[in-house]
Design an enzyme around this catalytic site. Structure first.
Site, PDB file in Angstrom:
ATOM      1  N   CYS A 177     104.913 -17.250 111.248  1.00  0.00           N
ATOM      2  CA  CYS A 177     105.294 -16.491 112.440  1.00  0.00           C
ATOM      3  C   CYS A 177     104.848 -17.285 113.662  1.00  0.00           C
ATOM      4  CB  CYS A 177     104.684 -15.095 112.425  1.00  0.00           C
ATOM      5  SG  CYS A 177     102.879 -15.086 112.294  1.00  0.00           S
ATOM      6  N   THR A 178     104.943 -16.703 114.844  1.00  0.00           N
ATOM      7  CA  THR A 178     104.685 -17.446 116.076  1.00  0.00           C
ATOM      8  C   THR A 178     103.258 -17.979 116.165  1.00  0.00           C
ATOM      9  OG1 THR A 178     106.278 -16.003 117.184  1.00  0.00           O
ATOM     10  CG2 THR A 178     104.891 -17.387 118.585  1.00  0.00           C
TER      11      THR A 178
END
Length: 333
Positions: A177-178
């Site tokens: 994810c980010t």
């Protein structure tokens, strides 16, 4: 040289009295002129903020002095402009919302994989690579051969797992994810569902882009970020995407040429979704934004209070002048 430091941070930790942290944390951020949003919950802290290097250093030092928030996970990037308008500290049930009771990354979590080891892992043909982010984030960039669950929110991820992944069939699952926080919960969830070999990218995409050279990278496209930069490129600089102020979706320059795009009102992603009432509201908001720009004033954010106070003082000065003139006239009668 970019003089605004953007700091994405999080930590899962038991904070039974997290409510008491809000006011002193908010006060510290306001005094240091740090903008952005931090979330506090009983499970920890999460958010992205921006300020000068000295201000961010002061914030990290302040957090490090709080019981439980020592050695917090953070990633820095840089921008030429402040990417946030306001300073907020919010109290939440979860610092990242999955909506599944009992998922605790402090008790069980997947295996962390450092950016330097990530390429080898996801190049293994036996590994299923899953992007845990929302569809609009995936559309502008992801890792080569990653699966897009096509979710609108992180709350939908558990349903995706139930319908598409099987512990008996998918022996090795890697996720990213980010910044890493969503993977803390997604890997914890998979472990709870019986998946044995579950991996996630330590520090997330942002850490990978920071540490891996572009010529060695398996990342394709840009990385969506939740601030006014919209997206960053492989050098963690502001990317080519803009954002629709109506629906907050990332848009390209080509999409801005569409008849569906009206600055601040609509774009190809939302033109058929907004109501007439919303459209009128967006038109008025854009009018106010342009009016503020013509006056060289802030439309939103903490600077608005300064504008309002300046106007109040100006009106008060004019009122006092009028009172003095009337007194002078009466004295001459």
């Amino acid at each position: 040289m970019s003089n605004v430091v953007v700091c994405a941070l999080y930590k899962f930790v038991s904070l039974p009295h997290f409510e008491s942290l809000r006011e002193p944390l908010l006060s510290m951020m306001e005094q240091a002129e740090i903008k952005g949003t931090l979330l506090l919950a009983s499970e920890g802290i999460n958010g992205t903020v921006a300020g000068t290097q000295a201000a961010i250093d002061a914030l990290l030092a302040w957090l490090n002095n709080q019981n439980g928030l020592e050695n917090i996970v953070y990633k820095l990037s840089f921008d030429d402009e402040m990417p946030f308008y306001r300073t907020k500290v919010k109290l939440k049930k979860e610092i990242v919302t999955m909506g599944v009771e009992g998922i605790d990354p402090l008790k069980v979590v997947g295996t962390y994989v450092k950016p330097q080891d990530w390429n080898a892992l996801i190049s293994d043909p036996e590994v299923i690579l899953v992007d845990t982010r929302n569809d609009y984030e995936v559309q502008i960039g992801t890792f080569k051969n990653a699966i897009n669950p096509v979710t609108e929110t992180f709350r939908e991820f558990p349903d995706y797992v139930k319908q598409n992944l099987d512990p008996a069939k998918h022996k090795k699952v890697a996720m990213f994810c980010t910044g890493g926080i969503r993977c803390e919960k997604s890997t914890a969830y998979l472990k709870e569902q019986g998946f044995e070999e579950v991996y996630h990218l330590e520090g997330g995409i942002l850490k990978y882009l920071e540490e891996i050279k572009q010529e060695e990278s398996l990342w394709e496209g840009e990385c969506f970020v939740f601030d006014n930069r919209v997206a960053v490129d492989h050098d963690l600089k502001k990317g080519q995407y803009d954002q629709c102020n109506a629906c907050r979706m990332p848009i390209t320059e080509a999409e801005k040429l569409s008849l569906a795009y009206v600055q601040g009102v609509s774009c190809p992603h939302c033109i058929d979704k907004i109501s007439e009432e919303q459209r009128k509201r967006f038109v008025e908001r854009e009018r106010q934004v342009n009016l503020a720009k013509s006056r060289n004033e802030a439309h939103i954010g903490s600077d608005v209070n300064q504008v309002i106070e300046a106007r109040r003082q100006k009106k008060e000065a004019l009122r006092q002048q009028s009172v003095e003139k009337n007194k002078a006239k009466q004295a001459n009668v």
